[in-house]
Enzyme design. Structure first.
Site, PDB file in Angstrom:
ATOM      1  N   GLU A 170      -6.751   4.113  -5.606  1.00  0.00           N
ATOM      2  CA  GLU A 170      -7.950   4.417  -4.822  1.00  0.00           C
ATOM      3  C   GLU A 170      -8.515   5.742  -5.331  1.00  0.00           C
ATOM      4  OE1 GLU A 170      -9.433   5.139  -0.216  1.00  0.00           O
ATOM      5  OE2 GLU A 170      -7.485   5.854  -0.881  1.00  0.00           O
TER       6      GLU A 170
ATOM      7  N   ASP B 205       0.864  -1.178   0.000  1.00  0.00           N
ATOM      8  CA  ASP B 205       0.000   0.000   0.000  1.00  0.00           C
ATOM      9  C   ASP B 205       0.899   1.227   0.000  1.00  0.00           C
ATOM     10  OD1 ASP B 205      -2.142   1.776   0.423  1.00  0.00           O
ATOM     11  OD2 ASP B 205      -3.152   0.346   1.738  1.00  0.00           O
TER      12      ASP B 205
ATOM     13  N   HIS C 241     -10.775  -1.479   4.785  1.00  0.00           N
ATOM     14  CA  HIS C 241     -10.535  -0.998   6.145  1.00  0.00           C
ATOM     15  C   HIS C 241     -11.198   0.346   6.435  1.00  0.00           C
ATOM     16  CE1 HIS C 241      -7.814   1.030   3.514  1.00  0.00           C
ATOM     17  NE2 HIS C 241      -7.537   1.909   4.466  1.00  0.00           N
ATOM     18  N   ASP C 242     -11.820   0.954   5.437  1.00  0.00           N
ATOM     19  CA  ASP C 242     -12.507   2.234   5.636  1.00  0.00           C
ATOM     20  C   ASP C 242     -14.024   2.083   5.634  1.00  0.00           C
ATOM     21  OD1 ASP C 242     -10.041   3.636   5.539  1.00  0.00           O
ATOM     22  OD2 ASP C 242     -10.153   3.823   3.361  1.00  0.00           O
TER      23      ASP C 242
ATOM     24  N   ASP D 183      -2.815   4.793  -2.533  1.00  0.00           N
ATOM     25  CA  ASP D 183      -3.733   5.494  -1.646  1.00  0.00           C
ATOM     26  C   ASP D 183      -4.147   6.858  -2.221  1.00  0.00           C
ATOM     27  OD1 ASP D 183      -4.792   5.413   1.219  1.00  0.00           O
ATOM     28  OD2 ASP D 183      -3.729   7.332   1.246  1.00  0.00           O
TER      29      ASP D 183
END
Ligand code: GLC
Ligand code: CA
Length: 553
Positions: free
Chosen positions: A246, A99, A319-320, A200
């Site tokens: 993302e 990531d 995870h969000d 990200d």
């Protein structure tokens, strides 16, 4: 097929290391903990593991604030552990995806420590600085984590930009040195043999703060293409690795720019249209409304049908996001059925499926009684802001129960034992009490578990390329309850039918004549689904994959 790629045929599993498996009793998951579980992934059949950030970080945003891209966070282990993880995974044909947070660093990164020293420091231009306007912030841009996006730096009297927390200063991509430094980080990790990168909030790197443009700035695609040339393809590996951006605000045209192979930017992007349909337009994510399944159908199918020049990601969780079985399914009576239905609906479509840790056992959202039990900076900042603005505490907690990122961050539930087998110490965040019911140990032992259903779905992509490359053709478009579509590839034809709701239905698959076809049930979440498609009865959340063969008369 010339455009076959390993990552199109793969299923990718996301690990949030902090909550995955603790190996040394400090209550925090770590890399040795991931190594312990590699055989679990081999058994499950996943092809790659995407790790949320494991680099050095003061953890203001759990690792999404990186202070050293070339080293590992002490809590997670050492670079030796990381090298071992890459090597051990490789032995099992599993790739590691890193990531990469390139929109911002931590304020404790050496570049920022230098940059803030003086206006003429040679790293000053690595970040975005502006003079005060009328003694205040340069403009009214807001941070995603509440408050202003500008922070005054006392020492030099200028403000720096932070789209996220004030400990996450934004990098200045207009500076060619920043772009070179970032490409070097990519090269370093490529040389370690990783299989790719998740980028990200990459849509923000072309921002123009003076015009209050954050996502999709005019130079965004130029920067990403340059990163492809100088980073992803630095070792000639541009075509072999996977890169996933993302991109919260990507529509079909934007996604096509990123992912059309000739543009040489990214393999695929995460867009969030399907997952934000329970939010009120123009409001914060906390202001929710009920999901209309027709909206969901329209969005999912639009991406399947119209995004054809690039490749899709398929995901419900990360995870969000809240846990999908709580979010769009039923985490009560029909937890198992609805978790399997949602998995079937998603994995049947065209694109690369992502599984977020715990999704494969049907883990649910959490409801902690008190705000002090929450850990996520976004949640905590919102709580403070809304309390100050006079919202009722119960209403704030209600939003948190639905949308907090901590829903996804409670520890992975491994066993019926203490702390769900996550740690022998004190977990950094509370374990969901339902772990005695929902855990990997129990799921492994039960052939009818959500876990076994995921394993079968993953395996289908390996055995039937129709699930990877097959054409997507929806039916029953106007039906509110039923999601149904064909996947066809050469002479192979599959029909996926999912009842999205907790009520019985009888449907007509109009284009099928039962006397002219042979149907075989490939996978179902009920033991005795009907093989006859005319007047097909469906029970709550029933989901079936049929293989359909024409009978030659
Ligand atoms: C992304 C991450 C999220 C993080 C943010 C800032 O949205 O997924 O967890 O807080 O970027 O890095
Ligand atoms: Ca640990």
């Amino acid at each position: 097929m010339s455009d076959r790629r390993w990552w199109k045929e793969a299923v990718i599993y996301q690990i949030y290391p902090r909550s995955f498996k603790d190996s040394n009793k400090d209550g925090v998951g770590d890399i040795p903990g991931i190594i312990e579980k590699l055989d679990y992934f081999k058994w499950l059949g996943v092809d790659a593991l995407w790790l949320s950030p494991v680099y050095k970080s003061p953890n203001d945003d759990n690792g999404y604030d990186i202070s050293d891209y070339f080293d590992i966070m002490d809590e997670f282990g050492t670079m030796e552990d990381m090298d071992k993880l890459i090597a051990e995974a490789k032995k099992r044909d599993i790739r590691i995806i890193m990531d990469m947070v390139f929109n911002h660093t931590s304020d404790e990164h050496a570049w920022f420590i230098e940059a803030r020293k003086s206006k003429n420091n040679k790293y000053r231009d690595y970040y975005i600085w502006r003079d005060p306007v009328d003694g205040k912030e340069p403009n009214d841009m807001g941070s995603c984590f509440s408050g202003s996006a500008w922070q005054l730096d006392e020492q030099t009297g200028q403000y720096y930009l932070h789209i996220f927390s004030k400990k996450q200063p934004d990098l200045n991509w207009e500076n060619v040195k920043v772009r070179k430094s970032v490409a070097e980080i990519v090269e370093f990790w490529l040389d370690k043999g990783v299989g790719g990168f998740r980028l990200d909030v990459i849509e923000n790197i072309g921002k123009i703060p003076d015009e209050k443009i954050v996502a999709n700035g005019p130079k965004l695609h130029e920067y990403i293409h340059e990163l492809y040339e100088n980073g992803f393809n630095a070792r000639g590996t541009g075509e072999d690795i996977v890169t996933i951006g993302e991109c919260w605000s990507a529509d079909i045209d934007i996604a096509t720019k990123y992912t059309a192979p000739e543009n040489k930017e990214l393999s695929m992007v995460f867009q969030f249209e399907h997952i934000s349909l329970d939010e009120q337009k123009g409001k914060a994510k906390w202001d929710t409304k009920e999901l209309d399944p027709l909206d969901l159908k329209r969005v999912l199918y639009k991406w399947q049908i119209e995004h054809t020049k690039g490749w899709n990601t398929l995901f419900w969780d990360n995870h969000d996001l809240p846990r999908i079985v709580s979010h769009y399914g039923n985490d009560g009576e029909y937890r198992v059925e609805s978790a399997k239905m949602l998995a079937t609906l998603l994995h049947g479509m065209k694109g690369t499926p992502f599984i977020y840790q715990g999704e494969e056992i049907g883990m649910t959202n959490i409801q902690f009684d008190d705000i002090v039990e929450y850990r996520d900076i976004e949640t905590l900042n919102m709580y403070k802001e809304r309390i100050a603005a006079g919202y009722a505490k119960e209403d704030i907690m209600k939003s948190i129960y639905i949308k907090s990122r901590d829903n996804a961050r409670t520890p992975m539930q491994w066993t019926c034992g203490k702390n769900a087998g996550f740690t022998d110490g004190n977990p950094w965040i509370g374990v969901n009490e339902n772990y005695r019911e929902i855990n990997v140990e129990k799921s492994l032992a039960d052939e009818n578990s959500v876990l076994h259903h995921y394993k079968k779905l993953i395996n289908l992509r390996k055995t039937d390329k129709a699930f990877v490359y097959g054409e997507f053709t929806p039916i029953l478009m106007e039906d509110k309850d039923i999601f149904a579509y064909y996947r066809t590839y050469g002479k192979d034809k599959f029909l996926i039918i999912c009842n999205f709701y907790g009520r019985d239905r009888i449907i007509e698959v109009a284009d099928v004549d039962d006397t002219k076809v042979k149907t075989e049930i490939i996978l179902s979440n009920y033991a005795d689904s009907s093989k006859k498609l005319e007047k097909l009865p469906l029970r709550p959340y029933e989901a079936v994959i049929y293989k359909i063969d024409s009978i030659v008369l």
